[in-house]
Design a protein around this motif. Sequence first.
Motif, PDB file in Angstrom:
ATOM      1  N   CYS A 132      66.834  68.220  69.170  1.00 36.80           N
ATOM      2  CA  CYS A 132      66.715  69.529  69.803  1.00 36.80           C
ATOM      3  C   CYS A 132      66.179  69.366  71.229  1.00 36.80           C
ATOM      4  CB  CYS A 132      65.763  70.403  68.974  1.00 36.80           C
ATOM      5  SG  CYS A 132      65.884  72.153  69.331  1.00 36.80           S
ATOM      6  N   HIS A 181      67.557  74.951  65.856  1.00 40.15           N
ATOM      7  CA  HIS A 181      68.571  73.909  65.680  1.00 40.15           C
ATOM      8  C   HIS A 181      69.956  74.519  65.480  1.00 40.15           C
ATOM      9  CE1 HIS A 181      66.716  69.946  65.688  1.00 40.15           C
ATOM     10  NE2 HIS A 181      65.652  70.470  65.132  1.00 40.15           N
ATOM     11  N   HIS A 202      71.245  75.552  68.808  1.00 41.95           N
ATOM     12  CA  HIS A 202      71.561  74.400  69.646  1.00 41.95           C
ATOM     13  C   HIS A 202      72.860  73.737  69.210  1.00 41.95           C
ATOM     14  CE1 HIS A 202      70.920  70.037  70.869  1.00 41.95           C
ATOM     15  NE2 HIS A 202      71.115  70.700  71.991  1.00 41.95           N
TER      16      HIS A 202
END
Length: 607
Positions: free
Chosen positions: A25, A97, A100
Motif C-alpha cells: 500500500c 487496500h 489501491h
Amino acid sequence: MSPSDDAYEARDLSRFAELYWELRCPERPRFVEDLLRVTLPGGDLHVLGGEAQIIQGASLPWVMENLVPLLDGTRTVGDVEAAFPGIVASDLRDAIHLMHMHGMLEEGEGAAADEAEEPRRAQRAFFSRYLRRTGRNRSRGEAQRALEGARVRALGDGDAPLAGMLVTMLREAGVADVRLAASAGELAQGEVDLAVVIGDQEALEAAARACIAARVPMLAANPGTWTIGPLTIPGASACPACVRLQIAAAPADPALDDGAPRALWGRALVSRVAQHVIFHASGLLAVAPLEHVEVWRPGAGETALHPFMTRLPSCPLCGGDAPPRTATLSSGHAESLARMFHNTTVVQPWHIGQHAGMQAHISPEVRRLQSTPAAPSPRRSPEGAGTQVASPLGAAFGAAFGAPAGAGAALSRRRDATGTLDAGALGALLELSFGGRVERRAEGEAHVRRNTASAGNLGSAEAYVAVARVPGIAAGVHRFELAARALAPLRAGVAAGALARAVLAGGSAEHAAAVESAGAVIVVVGSVARACSKYYARGYTYALLDAGLMAHRVELLAQELGLAATAVWTFDDEVVARVVGVDGIDLAPHLLIALRGAATEARDVSR
C-alpha cells in the motif's frame, strides 16, 4: 466489491496483500482526483478511471464521506487509523487496500513538490488514474519524471513534416530530449531509449536494421498504409520485416486522394503515435504495437488490430536460420512453427517488471514436489550423490554479477564477453534462464520469481549440467539449484562420450559430434510428476512446452554471451536418464543443449 462474477469482499485483503511486494500500500495514500464517480440506484458506486468498476457495500457511504477526505497524501496509514479510534484498524486497511488495488489511490509522498510544478499539472493528474495498470509507478510524479527523462529520436523518411509534428507534441508533453534525426544511422547514435520512424515499408526496414544493430527499440508508423507498429525490441519482438511477411499490405484508400483529408488523418495518426510513445516512456500502459499492429481505414471509418504479431525466428532482417522450418506463411516464407510458438508465450522476457507468477495458492503436495532434492531417486543413486557441495560456480556468480541484480542488468555486464565458456559465462547462462529468487514467507510459504516463465510457475524444466571442459568447474554431472544459485555435484568424470552415444543412437552423427566436443552439455530434465500433480494428463504436454521454451531462452542468452549452443531433441532417453541419474519417468530428459565457446568453435572450423 463488484456485483459481477469477479466480485469479492475486502475483508482480510490487507492480510493477504502483506504477503506480496506488488500489493504493498502507499505510505501516504492519496485518492486519485481524476476519476469519474457515478452513484447508482441502491448506493452502489460506478468508478471510471484506468478501468471501469462497481463498488458496493453497507459501509461504502461512510468510506466516501469520512475516509476518502483524509486520503490526501499528507497522512500515513497509521495517521488515518489514529483518526478513527473506534474502527478496527484491519478494517480500515482492508478498505484502503481495496481502493489501491483498483487504481483509486496513489503514493502521496513528495506530492507537494510535484504540485509546486504548475506546468502539466492536469497531465500528471490524468496519469494518476492509470498507475495500477502496470504498477511500474507509484505516483503521478514518478510517471511524469520517467516521461521527462526519456531520450527519443524521430525520423520522417519522406514525411519530415509529420516527424516534426511528433517532436512538437512530445515536447509539449514534457519530453526534454527528443530530436529529429537526419538519417537512419543517426537514430541509434548516443544514448537513445526509443526511436520513432515515420515512412514507407522500405524506410522502416532500413531504420529497423540500424536500430537492431545498435540495440535501440523502434516504433514504426507508415502513413501510406495507415499502420502503427510494431514496437521492435531488438532480439525480442517483431520487426517491420516480420510484419510484412505475416500480413498483406493494406490497399490504397481512394477516399484520401484529396490533400486536405489526408493531412487531417496524418495529424491524427501522429497524435496516436505520440500517445504510444508517452505510454511506453512513462510506463503507464502496455504499448499495443509491442505485440500488435494497428491498421486504420480512414475512408471506411474503421480500425483493425492484428494481434500476436510474433517475431519470426527466420526473419531475413531480425532473425537467422532457425530450423526445423515446418510452416509456410501466406507470403511464401518458411518458418519454424515450434519457435514461433515460443515467441508468443504469454510472459516474455522483455515484459519488464513482470515475473512468472505467484505460488502461494499451490497445494502442499505440489510444494513438496517442487522441493526436489539435489540427489536423484535412490533407484538410480549415482556415485558421489547425497551431499550438496558448493561448486566454483557460486563464486563465478558473484564475479559475474556482484550483488544480486535483475536479469537485464546482469546480462548487460556480460555483453563484452570474449566468447569463452568459463564458470562466469556458464553461471550467467544458468542464472538468467533456470534461475530466479525465492522469497520466504511465514509458515513455510514461498514466493518464487523465476527468470523464465513456466506452466503454473512450477518450473518443470530443470538443468542437469554435464561439464567436460569449463575452467573453474570440476568435470562431472551437476544439478543447478535455483535457491542456492550453485551447482550441486552428482557424479564425477566426463559424461560427454556417453551422451554422444545416446545422441548417435537417435540418428544424428552431426549432433553426436557437437555433444562429444562440447565444453558442457545442459540436459533439460522435465519434472513431469510436478506438472501432472497440478494439470493431470495435460502436465506432460506442459512439461514438453516448458522444456522447449527453456531451450529457446538458453539459445538467446548464449548468443548474448558469445557462446555457441546446439539443441538436440533426438536421443536414447534411457541412456541419458541413466547418465544424469534420474528415473526417466517422474524426472524425464527432454532436450540436450551442447555449449561451446564461440572462439573455440571458430578455431575448430578453421582446421
